[in-house]
Design a protein around this motif. Structure first.
Motif, PDB file in Angstrom:
ATOM      1  N   ALA A  84       2.393  -3.209  -8.491  1.00  0.00           N
ATOM      2  CA  ALA A  84       3.302  -4.290  -8.115  1.00  0.00           C
ATOM      3  C   ALA A  84       3.598  -5.195  -9.313  1.00  0.00           C
ATOM      4  O   ALA A  84       4.738  -5.618  -9.539  1.00  0.00           O
ATOM      5  CB  ALA A  84       2.702  -5.108  -6.965  1.00  0.00           C
ATOM      6  N   THR A  85       2.563  -5.465 -10.099  1.00  0.00           N
ATOM      7  CA  THR A  85       2.741  -6.304 -11.284  1.00  0.00           C
ATOM      8  C   THR A  85       3.698  -5.655 -12.281  1.00  0.00           C
ATOM      9  O   THR A  85       4.602  -6.306 -12.814  1.00  0.00           O
ATOM     10  CB  THR A  85       1.382  -6.558 -11.959  1.00  0.00           C
ATOM     11  N   LEU A  86       3.496  -4.366 -12.536  1.00  0.00           N
ATOM     12  CA  LEU A  86       4.359  -3.648 -13.474  1.00  0.00           C
ATOM     13  C   LEU A  86       5.809  -3.622 -12.982  1.00  0.00           C
ATOM     14  O   LEU A  86       6.745  -3.806 -13.761  1.00  0.00           O
ATOM     15  CB  LEU A  86       3.848  -2.215 -13.666  1.00  0.00           C
ATOM     16  N   ASP A  87       5.986  -3.397 -11.689  1.00  0.00           N
ATOM     17  CA  ASP A  87       7.349  -3.329 -11.137  1.00  0.00           C
ATOM     18  C   ASP A  87       8.052  -4.683 -11.221  1.00  0.00           C
ATOM     19  O   ASP A  87       9.252  -4.757 -11.518  1.00  0.00           O
ATOM     20  CB  ASP A  87       7.310  -2.852  -9.683  1.00  0.00           C
ATOM     21  N   SER A 105       6.363  -1.494  -3.974  1.00  0.00           N
ATOM     22  CA  SER A 105       4.978  -1.752  -4.367  1.00  0.00           C
ATOM     23  C   SER A 105       4.508  -3.122  -3.896  1.00  0.00           C
ATOM     24  O   SER A 105       3.337  -3.292  -3.516  1.00  0.00           O
ATOM     25  CB  SER A 105       4.834  -1.648  -5.884  1.00  0.00           C
ATOM     26  N   VAL A 106       5.395  -4.107  -3.892  1.00  0.00           N
ATOM     27  CA  VAL A 106       5.029  -5.449  -3.420  1.00  0.00           C
ATOM     28  C   VAL A 106       4.830  -5.435  -1.904  1.00  0.00           C
ATOM     29  O   VAL A 106       3.902  -6.063  -1.377  1.00  0.00           O
ATOM     30  CB  VAL A 106       6.103  -6.476  -3.829  1.00  0.00           C
ATOM     31  N   ILE A 107       5.681  -4.713  -1.207  1.00  0.00           N
ATOM     32  CA  ILE A 107       5.524  -4.569   0.247  1.00  0.00           C
ATOM     33  C   ILE A 107       4.197  -3.884   0.567  1.00  0.00           C
ATOM     34  O   ILE A 107       3.471  -4.297   1.483  1.00  0.00           O
ATOM     35  CB  ILE A 107       6.706  -3.768   0.833  1.00  0.00           C
ATOM     36  N   ALA A 108       3.852  -2.836  -0.208  1.00  0.00           N
ATOM     37  CA  ALA A 108       2.583  -2.136  -0.002  1.00  0.00           C
ATOM     38  C   ALA A 108       1.402  -3.066  -0.257  1.00  0.00           C
ATOM     39  O   ALA A 108       0.387  -3.021   0.458  1.00  0.00           O
ATOM     40  CB  ALA A 108       2.509  -0.922  -0.922  1.00  0.00           C
TER      41      ALA A 108
END
Length: 384
Positions: A84-87, A105-108
């Protein structure tokens, strides 16, 4: 959190040692298995599960640390959080506040956090009722967060749960990566396994068969191997991150403007031949020998130890904000490595002629989590 770690967790290591060691013993044998013949194992994932249980015994208590929902959350949190951080970093800075929450990724990540909060909520409420009625509650990080964190705004189930996840992320990532690096180093250099195993056996013989906190301090060769591995494969290339809150001039005349970000080149210093002779060579007893020389010259000293902070090796930071959990991490790391080396032989997979290269990206250096090592039970090791 740093204050709780410094003032409560670190002093508690001695009294929690027995419970942690019991969890490590069982988890290592459970995760690595019998290995009657040479068996390929993707060790990073196994180490993370061992850490989840062993750390969980201290972080969340005996009633929850074996629950697969907890283990899954701890093991996956670092992976999901990093993705999530990378995205988010890939987004246009002006659009982050509008688009970040829509990233898969943030939703996950938010779903994982919600599942963990649902999992931990009943225990938090049960402990609150127990404390209100004067009942005894487990001596662990969850209780410490509930009793000591309120003054810093850690009050709700969400506050407590997210702090727990943050703690497991820091503890599991760093300790898991370091343990994997050490095993990669030893698998490639098997000649150093026997001296380490002999040291563990001699220490156990001198401490009634138990790896107590003083016994762990006695594992000086293992301590040296851990520190040399961390020197060769630092988890971060720079450390001691600071931002100048006001302009100032250093003693050598360098002017630092307000707002300047400062970092120390951790990796470069660790490979400086003026500080560490033959810096590109893995020398397992480098720090052990430094300690021996220091003892002969000054009658003692701890600057060579894994947990020590110095201007030469900065993986734990420096000064008053140096990593407060390094003492706990060092003990846990020694427990895991000692148990593995006492129970198993380890070597590289057939055909591999070099130590597995680490993965470097951004300012981070981690062991390749997809690599396998071969494990085989030591003939005279206990089965339980």
């Amino acid at each position: 959190m740093p204050n709780i770690i410094r003032t409560t967790l670190t002093p508690a290591i001695g009294r929690l040692n027995h419970a942690m060691m019991a969890e490590v013993d069982a988890a290592v044998l459970r995760e690595l298995g019998e290995c009657i013949e040479w068996t390929p194992i993707e060790i990073y994932g196994k180490i993370m599960r061992i850490l989840a249980v062993a750390s969980g015994r201290v972080f969340i208590g005996p009633e929850l640390c074996h629950d697969e929902r907890y283990i899954e959350a701890v093991v996956n949190y670092t992976i999901v959080l990093n993705q999530a951080t990378l995205d988010i970093k890939k987004l246009n800075p002006w659009l982050k506040r509008f688009q970040a929450h829509r990233l898969h990724s943030v939703i996950a990540l938010k779903k994982l956090e919600d599942r963990f909060l649902t999992f931990i909520a009943p225990t938090v409420e049960a402990r609150r009722k127990a404390m209100t009625s004067g009942q005894t509650v487990p001596d662990d990080m969850l209780t410490w967060l509930m009793t000591k964190g309120a003054g810093d705004g850690i009050e709700t189930v969400r506050d407590i749960g997210l702090n727990q996840l943050g703690l497991t992320h820091v503890a599991s990532f760093a300790t898991g990566a370091t343990a994997t690096n050490v095993l990669y180093d030893l698998a490639f250099r098997q000649q150093y396994i026997k001296p380490l195993r002999d040291e563990v056996r001699e220490t156990l013989a001198g401490f009634d068969g138990k790896l107590t906190t003083p016994a762990l301090r006695n594992l000086q060769k293992m301590d040296s191997v851990m520190k040399e591995s961390l020197r060769m494969h630092p988890l971060v290339f720079s450390t001691f991150e600071r931002r100048a809150l006001q302009s100032f001039t250093l003693s050598d005349g360098h002017f630092i403007p307000k707002g300047t970000n400062l970092e120390i080149p951790n990796h470069a210093i660790a490979r400086d031949p003026e500080i560490f002779p033959d810096p590109d060579a893995f020398k397992p007893w480098r720090f052990y020998e430094m300690g021996e020389k220091n003892t002969e010259k000054n009658g003692g000293g701890t600057s060579h130890q894994f947990v020590s902070v110095s201007t030469e090796l900065g993986s734990f930071g420096y000064g008053r904000d140096a990593c407060p959990g390094r003492f706990y991490a060092a003990d846990e790391l020694k427990m895991i490595l000692a148990r593995i080396l006492m129970a198993y032989d380890v070597r590289m997979v057939d055909g591999e002629t070099e130590r597995y290269p680490n993965l470097d990206f951004g300012g981070v250096c981690i062991p390749d989590p997809t690599r396998k090592l071969l494990f085989k039970r030591v003939v005279d090791s206990p089965t339980r």
